[in-house]
Every structure is written in structure tokens, then in C-alpha cells.
Enzyme design. Structure first.
Site, mmCIF file in Angstrom:
data_model
loop_
_atom_site.group_PDB
_atom_site.id
_atom_site.type_symbol
_atom_site.label_atom_id
_atom_site.label_comp_id
_atom_site.label_asym_id
_atom_site.label_seq_id
_atom_site.Cartn_x
_atom_site.Cartn_y
_atom_site.Cartn_z
ATOM 1 N N GLY A 1 75.157 -16.940 -127.026
ATOM 2 C CA GLY A 1 75.373 -15.505 -126.916
ATOM 3 C C GLY A 1 76.809 -15.188 -127.271
ATOM 4 N N GLN B 1 84.575 -10.559 -127.751
ATOM 5 C CA GLN B 1 84.964 -11.967 -127.956
ATOM 6 C C GLN B 1 85.461 -12.230 -129.376
ATOM 7 O OE1 GLN B 1 81.111 -13.533 -126.097
ATOM 8 N NE2 GLN B 1 82.603 -15.102 -125.554
ATOM 9 N N CYS C 1 80.994 -20.134 -121.346
ATOM 10 C CA CYS C 1 81.345 -19.005 -122.214
ATOM 11 C C CYS C 1 82.184 -19.508 -123.376
ATOM 12 C CB CYS C 1 82.143 -17.998 -121.382
ATOM 13 S SG CYS C 1 82.672 -16.561 -122.312
ATOM 14 N N LEU C 2 81.900 -19.015 -124.573
ATOM 15 C CA LEU C 2 82.680 -19.460 -125.740
ATOM 16 C C LEU C 2 84.156 -19.088 -125.611
ATOM 17 C CD1 LEU C 2 80.290 -18.659 -128.742
ATOM 18 C CD2 LEU C 2 80.786 -20.889 -127.713
ATOM 19 N N HIS D 1 75.183 -12.111 -118.770
ATOM 20 C CA HIS D 1 76.527 -12.607 -119.115
ATOM 21 C C HIS D 1 77.138 -11.778 -120.253
ATOM 22 C CE1 HIS D 1 79.421 -16.060 -119.911
ATOM 23 N NE2 HIS D 1 79.529 -15.343 -121.010
ATOM 24 N N GLU D 2 76.359 -11.554 -121.309
ATOM 25 C CA GLU D 2 76.893 -10.825 -122.476
ATOM 26 C C GLU D 2 77.142 -9.355 -122.137
ATOM 27 O OE1 GLU D 2 78.032 -12.635 -124.675
ATOM 28 O OE2 GLU D 2 76.902 -14.410 -124.119
ATOM 29 N N HIS E 1 80.417 -8.869 -120.480
ATOM 30 C CA HIS E 1 81.540 -8.831 -121.429
ATOM 31 C C HIS E 1 81.835 -7.400 -121.882
ATOM 32 C CE1 HIS E 1 82.808 -12.922 -122.369
ATOM 33 N NE2 HIS E 1 81.564 -13.332 -122.531
HETATM 34 CO CO CO Z 1 80.861 -15.284 -122.566
#
Ligand code: CO
Length: 173
Positions: free
Chosen positions: A46, A51, A100-101, A142-143, A146
Site C-alpha cells: 500500500g 509518502q 510501512c514503506l 493504514h493508508e 496517512h
Molecule cells: Co504506511
């Protein structure tokens, strides 16, 4: 398509709320295509626009393919885009590891709903609804966090490094 620069950890942009997408134009299509590519290259499931430094309400998520053949043992995945997404219903609870990236190498135990129903637009502005369960539900939550400027570590009681996890130091829930 092009790779975009990922934003990491203490980057302030990750803490800012995103603005609604109002223009469904070529610029949005390019952003979404670039987000797909950036997420796949980073092996994520995701990615949210902030991000990659863009404060707009857009995410891409790898989901269980709703059109897949139910008889298959492993649920095939597909990547979906959600513009201006909103959770309209949730059910149940799951507690598990999340990463998370933007916080590479770190994981935390986070409680999320087991099932969520989301309403969103596609790149052409068409509204649709989608229901996700288990990992897909976790990923949607989660997304969407963000987009409000929230990172999963705020919801995690304890963070674990990749090393701690491979050493089996994650506490049983
Ligand atoms: Co994330």
C-alpha cells in the site's frame, strides 16, 4: 511511469492532512501510475500520496481480487486505487504486526477492524464501494490514516526492529 522519491520517518509532510482531489485530470493519472510503480519497486502492499510528497487524498493498495475464482487456494491479488476514500462501515477486530514503506525495518503491533467497507472514487471520478477483510482491511485503514497525517507507530504500543522479529522477540498477544 516514473518512480517517485519516498518520504521517510521524521519528514514533516507525513504528519500533514491531505486535501480532497477535485481535478480528475492527467496529472492525477500520472500520480497514481507513479504510485503503483513506486510501491511495487519497494515491495509494499500500500502507498499513500503523502509518502511521495503529495498532500492529496489518493492511495494505492494491493487487495484480494474480488473477481477471483473462489476455488483457488491462494487468493490472487490486484492493485486498486482509491481517491477521496472514506470508511463507511467496519466490523470485528484484528491485532497483528504492521509495517510501512516510510518506516523501513520497523514493525509494530496494531489493532484494526477485521472488515471495512470503503467508498472512493477512481481516477475518472467515478464513485465505487469496496469491502476488504483481514490484511486488506488492515491495509486500507493504514493508508487512510496517512491521509490524515497519522503513522501506524502512533497506534502501536511497541515497535520491533526487523532483527528483533527474526530473533522471535515479538511478544505473544
Ligand atoms: Co504506511
Amino acid at each position: 511511469m516514473a518512480l517517485r522519491q519516498l518520504r521517510y520517518r521524521e519528514d514533516e509532510i507525513l504528519t500533514k492532512p491531505c486535501k480532497e482531489v477535485k481535478k480528475f485530470d492527467e496529472k492525477l493519472a500520472i500520480l497514481l501510475d507513479d504510485m503503483y510503480e513506486t510501491m511495487q519497486k519497494a515491495e509494499g502492499v500500500g502507498l499513500a500520496a503523502p509518502q511521495v510528497g503529495i498532500l492529496r487524498r489518493a492511495v494505492v493498495i494491493e487487495v484480494d481480487d474480488p473477481d477471483a475464482d473462489d476455488s483457488l487456494e491462494e487468493n490472487p491479488k490486484k492493485i486498486m486505487e482509491f481517491v477521496n476514500p472514506e470508511i463507511i462501515a467496519m466490523e470485528g477486530e484484528q491485532t497483528g504486526l504492521e509495517g510501512c514503506l516510510s518506516i523501513p525495518g520497523w514493525y509494530g503491533i496494531v489493532t484494526r477492524p477485521m472488515k471495512v467497507r470503503v467508498k472512493a472514487q477512481d481516477r475518472d471520478g467515478n464513485w465505487f464501494e469496496f469491502e476488504g477483510e483481514a490484511l486488506t482491511a488492515r491495509c486500507i485503514c493504514h493508508e487512510l490514516d496517512h491521509l490524515e497525517g497519522h503513522l501506524f507507530r502512533e497506534k502501536s504500543q511497541k515497535m520491533f526492529s526487523e532483527e528483533q522479529i527474526s530473533n522471535g522477540e515479538v511478544e505473544e498477544q
